[in-house]
Design an enzyme around this catalytic site. Sequence first.
Site, PDB file in Angstrom:
ATOM      1  N   ASP A 149       0.809  -1.223   0.000  1.00 43.87           N
ATOM      2  CA  ASP A 149       0.000   0.000   0.000  1.00 43.87           C
ATOM      3  C   ASP A 149       0.840   1.269   0.000  1.00 43.87           C
ATOM      4  OD1 ASP A 149      -2.355  -1.565   0.143  1.00 43.87           O
ATOM      5  OD2 ASP A 149      -2.051  -1.793   2.297  1.00 43.87           O
ATOM      6  N   HIS A 193      -4.897  -1.777  -5.651  1.00 41.81           N
ATOM      7  CA  HIS A 193      -4.193  -0.612  -6.157  1.00 41.81           C
ATOM      8  C   HIS A 193      -5.211   0.453  -6.535  1.00 41.81           C
ATOM      9  CE1 HIS A 193      -0.605  -3.312  -7.504  1.00 41.81           C
ATOM     10  NE2 HIS A 193      -0.730  -3.208  -6.199  1.00 41.81           N
TER      11      HIS A 193
END
Length: 424
Positions: A12, A40
Amino acid sequence: MLTAIVGINWGDEGKGRMVDLLSQQYDVVVRYQGGNNAGHTVVNDRGRFILNLLPSGILRDETVNVMGVGMVIDVEHLYNEAQRLRDGGITIDPDHLKISDKATICMPYHKLLDILEEERLADKKFGSTRRGIAPVYADKFYKKTIRMGDLLTPEVLEEKLEGIVEWKNLTIANGYGHEPIKAKDMLDWLMKYGMAFKDYVCDTTEFLGNAAREGKNIMFEAQLGALRDIDYGIFPYTSSSSNISAYAPIGAGVPGLKVDKTIGIIKAYSSCVGEGPFTCELFGEDGDKLREAGNEYGAATGRPRRVGGFDVIASKYGVETQGATSLALTKLDVLSYLDKIPVCVGYEYNGESLPRFPMGRALKEATPVYEYFDGWNCDISSCRRFEDLPENAQKYVKYIENAVGCPVEYVSVGAERDAYIKMF
Ligand code: GDP
Ligand code: MG
């Protein structure tokens, strides 16, 4: 030119955002590991998209996207993800998307096994995303999985499935005491969702090999970060695949080629999803404020992420294992609200400071050493040159560069495509 874009931390870091930005210079974008446990987020002129399985280059019409050998693909999830993107005006067809015939299919029973095992573990659980990733990779190495290429020969597929389902029921029914699964249901599922991608399946090794020979620019896009790598990460709080850049050519489908450049995505502070040691973790109000400022909630699962200050020890280890040749420092703008910026500059264990990122018991018991840097207290999201950044922000970037020993090539100051600074 072969470039890998990889995560330096726990995942992340903003890989999707950087791949979307950089993919304009690349002809091909390849995902080389993992499955739909990735999340994503990409914000561009066409909207805000969350990608779990599809490579981030899918949002550009000119880019060919490849789902590589090393991936595990839940075809139902892929079907729905593709549909969502088509609804958003994105073209998805066999010219833009190629799926390796050697990629593994993540079946509904893998998801079921993931859930059954997390429930069995109860409070000892690992914090799995419950998407079947560990069970399907385990079966791959057991050599009892369906591959995308099997969709091209339905007769063989049916026979293969019978054997696998019989074997799986030894665990599902006899072990966990769950209702047995049926080969017919699995076949119907594959016919509905898998067959929708039949025309996308090809020998991606041939495709990528040709592209490389023709001098095309190829980008390998990773999921998660170094600290979640199956071998080099914080085992067993890792994912089940290799995300390090050295694995990229293998998982993509060109094992004979080498990566020319590795861009490590590194976040200006830390975040971590799930269980396991997270030495730099901030708690209470400090943690809550950072989580809010960075909007740190899982893109795939919505779970609140654990947060902490930038972690020098962990990041140095990430840079080393990824073999990063340069860095993209993301989310610097998130720190603008702080008067003093907390940075975890070291770990202590048994009263001594640790020179390297530890594993095992030392990592579990290490305590963070925090230092505080002066903040800049102003909006930096419109800065486009390094000189535009306030002095304290410049100092922070330079500090990170020196501390981890790798040049910062990009600084990201917002989620939008153009919100970044190119350093050289
Ligand atoms: P990934 O898994 O590495 O692709 O990252 P995620 O998408 O899970 O998380 C990154 C989040 O931060 C996304 O919501 C992005 O839109 C956002 N983001 C990325 N870069 C920046 C940045 O520089 N500033 C801000 N404010 N948000 C960013
Ligand atoms: Mg993510």
